[in-house]
Design a protein around this motif. Sequence first.
Motif, PDB file in Angstrom:
ATOM      1  N   TYR A  39       0.856  -1.193   0.000  1.00 55.70           N
ATOM      2  CA  TYR A  39       0.000   0.000   0.000  1.00 55.70           C
ATOM      3  C   TYR A  39       0.886   1.235   0.000  1.00 55.70           C
ATOM      4  O   TYR A  39       1.775   1.369   0.847  1.00 55.70           O
ATOM      5  CB  TYR A  39      -0.916   0.001   1.225  1.00 55.70           C
ATOM      6  CG  TYR A  39      -1.675   1.304   1.426  1.00 55.70           C
ATOM      7  CD1 TYR A  39      -2.516   1.813   0.427  1.00 55.70           C
ATOM      8  CD2 TYR A  39      -1.540   2.034   2.610  1.00 55.70           C
ATOM      9  CE1 TYR A  39      -3.203   3.014   0.610  1.00 55.70           C
ATOM     10  CE2 TYR A  39      -2.235   3.216   2.813  1.00 55.70           C
ATOM     11  CZ  TYR A  39      -3.056   3.711   1.802  1.00 55.70           C
ATOM     12  OH  TYR A  39      -3.735   4.889   1.978  1.00 55.70           O
ATOM     13  N   TYR A  80      -2.633   7.361  -4.063  1.00 53.37           N
ATOM     14  CA  TYR A  80      -4.002   7.885  -4.013  1.00 53.37           C
ATOM     15  C   TYR A  80      -3.998   9.411  -4.056  1.00 53.37           C
ATOM     16  O   TYR A  80      -4.907  10.026  -4.622  1.00 53.37           O
ATOM     17  CB  TYR A  80      -4.711   7.358  -2.762  1.00 53.37           C
ATOM     18  CG  TYR A  80      -4.940   5.868  -2.848  1.00 53.37           C
ATOM     19  CD1 TYR A  80      -6.138   5.353  -3.335  1.00 53.37           C
ATOM     20  CD2 TYR A  80      -3.930   4.970  -2.505  1.00 53.37           C
ATOM     21  CE1 TYR A  80      -6.330   3.993  -3.454  1.00 53.37           C
ATOM     22  CE2 TYR A  80      -4.113   3.612  -2.625  1.00 53.37           C
ATOM     23  CZ  TYR A  80      -5.310   3.121  -3.105  1.00 53.37           C
ATOM     24  OH  TYR A  80      -5.497   1.766  -3.243  1.00 53.37           O
ATOM     25  N   LYS A 117      -6.969   5.022   1.379  1.00 47.52           N
ATOM     26  CA  LYS A 117      -7.334   3.801   0.645  1.00 47.52           C
ATOM     27  C   LYS A 117      -8.851   3.613   0.625  1.00 47.52           C
ATOM     28  O   LYS A 117      -9.425   3.224  -0.401  1.00 47.52           O
ATOM     29  CB  LYS A 117      -6.657   2.593   1.310  1.00 47.52           C
ATOM     30  CG  LYS A 117      -7.047   1.241   0.745  1.00 47.52           C
ATOM     31  CD  LYS A 117      -6.480   1.014  -0.630  1.00 47.52           C
ATOM     32  CE  LYS A 117      -6.760  -0.398  -1.129  1.00 47.52           C
ATOM     33  NZ  LYS A 117      -6.338  -0.585  -2.533  1.00 47.52           N
TER      34      LYS A 117
END
Length: 803
Positions: free
Chosen positions: A691, A696, A739
């Motif tokens: 991640y 993002y 996320k």
Amino acid sequence: MFSNKEAFKAAFLKRIERTYGKSFQDSTLSDQFQTLGNMVREYISSNWIQTNEEYSKEKKVYYLSIEFLLGRLLGQNLLNLGIYDVVEEGLKDLHISLEELEEIEYDAALGNGGLGRLAACFLDSLASLDLPGHGYGIRYKHGLFEQRIVDGFQLELPEHWLRYGHVWEVRKIDMAVEIPFWGKVETYEKDGILTFRHVDAEYVSAVPYDMPVIGYETDTVNTLRLWSAEPSRYMPNQDVLKYKKETEAISEFLYPDDTNDEGKILRLKQQYFLVSASIRSIIQDYLEQYKDLHAFHEHVSIHINDTHPVLAIPEFMRVLLDDHCMSWEEAWQITTNTFCYTNHTTLSEALEQWPIRIFQPLLPRIFMIIDEINERFCKSLWELYPGEWGRIEQMAIVAHGQVKMAHLAIVGSHSVNGVAKIHTEILKNREMNLFYQFQPEKFNNKTNGITHRRWLLKANPELTHLIRETIGDEWMKQPEKLALLHSYEQDSAFLTGLADVKLKRKEILAKRILEQNGINVDPQSIFDIQVKRLHAYKRQLLNVLHILYLYNRMREDASFDMYPRTFVFGAKASPGYYYAKKIIKLIHSVADMVNNDPIVKDRIKVVFLENYRVSLAEDIIPAADISEQISTASKEASGTGNMKFMMNGALTMGTLDGANVEILEQVGQENIFIFGLKAEEVMKFEREGGYRSMDYYHHDNHIRQVMDQLVNGFFNEEDQFEMIYDSLLIENDQYFVLKDFAAYRDKQQEAGRLYEKDRNRWLQMTARNISQSGYFSSDRTIREYASDIWEIHNRGSQVLVKR
């Protein structure tokens, strides 16, 4: 005295005159509250005595908890006694508002959140089910701090719940217990047996204050015993003022700051103070009925609520070994069959560990016993896993200069339970997997519950009345019968009633918001509410960043519209938790901007209600349309706020975390708003990586905009939110806020459209949530504990001992 309103009025008026030496006309609201409280306590006194007498031969459970978040008790006690209406009508004739008298009472804020409120709900259920169970805790002088918000910043003030005394408690100085700290341990032989003696100790007196726990429509009155730390009669000759200050500090504040050694010592003192006083009190009660302690576990179960009371295990061993001269083997067999442990967290930082350099000098004899428990435990591991030093090192109770309290709790108990299905599975398969492999039979699940008597009957009388009119009264004692409402989920009259009740409760909360915050909110708007302890994993941050996103869309896109929404927050951040305090400041900064912008102010309002507590929750929860339960999956053990909102007809906006999983099972996926990562996905990211929050930021323009606004001067508050910005981007967003952002945004949009376009469907979903909420009553939870773990039975019935 309470048989009818006329008898009550006569007794009430006479009592005021006799107590205060003044006429009723000259009495104050405080006089009237104190009078009523004393009358109620005396009213139940014979039942209190009788309950204890009938328990004398019953197997009992003692529930040890560092927190009991009781809230106000007057209204709840009147309700449980079945005399609320009589008292209310009698006072009304005297031009006294019972509601105003209830407001006189300070919340007993002896807890921080769900842990303490759960303990209070459990006591209520034990008494209401006629089960022999008592609570033991600490009588904190100040409890959790009183929160004030100044310019958006949290300030902590001492909380004064005892300012005018506490009408429900009875001080029992004759039952005080002397608790030793410091000193040293001497060994000597007596009759050929090695004996230990704690000498040169500094003593503290633990003075009990007993409070009645009144069952609902039953004669059972159980007891909550709270211990107050006071100077001992063995007071040292020197530094008397220092000794007195340090002694009283033990029961001064809930959760003193333990970021330094002085704070660690104080917290450890609190924990030993609680368990030592409680264990000796429990044993004394037992010996008044039975001749010796060899069958103790057949008559008593002691439950440890999280790790804070775990020192009860070595303290119980100490009493058996040193005071009653038992062999180690027999003492350990009785101990492990007596104790049971509930784990409340998967967060490693919440699994307490104490440095030996602090522990050993403060509690020398207790450390010796823990060290021996550890040696014997590690030896048993070696016999089963020869050569596996890594496994033994990970499971040891004492290792790397630390005493590990969760390990001690597991080893010293016969039962270890989690508090929701997913939580228990995580404990078994991840956090405590090695212990589960070693003794799988110990582990079980007991999904948490809440007392519907406070969170529905007391908090929401309008909904209670509607349900009674619809399905009768049986559900009030048997909450699982709320399922009878299932037949009315399509009934137009019932759904109209639900809509009316919800609007009424929203109007009540709107009035409180106006009085407390000076903000006008529209009761016709969606009330979207997140109230709970403020912690990063609970993700109030996700909520407020989404609000900022909505604000940006409204400001910049004329085609963007949404149904009016009121966002309500309530939360306290621990005094030393600076990151959480920054989130509180961010909520206020967003609120100031949104609430004062003429372009959006009629469509979004943001409210932060300071000093969140039980009595405030009773106004907030019944008013919610949307319940925010958005913790990072795998981090919330259970949650109980989710159950309270559900029972009051709010729809859950949540992740598949804690009891949300079981709420989904109860109501069906069409009656809940679920979004975001699943627990196994979160744990895989944590285990394997993969991640990158910065991705993002770069690939989602809306995320990039709200993130930049934290640091680009948008709020005209230089560097206030840099810590939040860095945590999400530089430190890679530990709790996956970015996320889950898009999934949360989409699910929120879905909920808003449904509320606006199909209100009838929304009300059907509301009805479904209420009808399925009986499963989450603490009565169900306590029945499971009673039968599966404690092996206790209702008053007067035969106790069956399976072991």
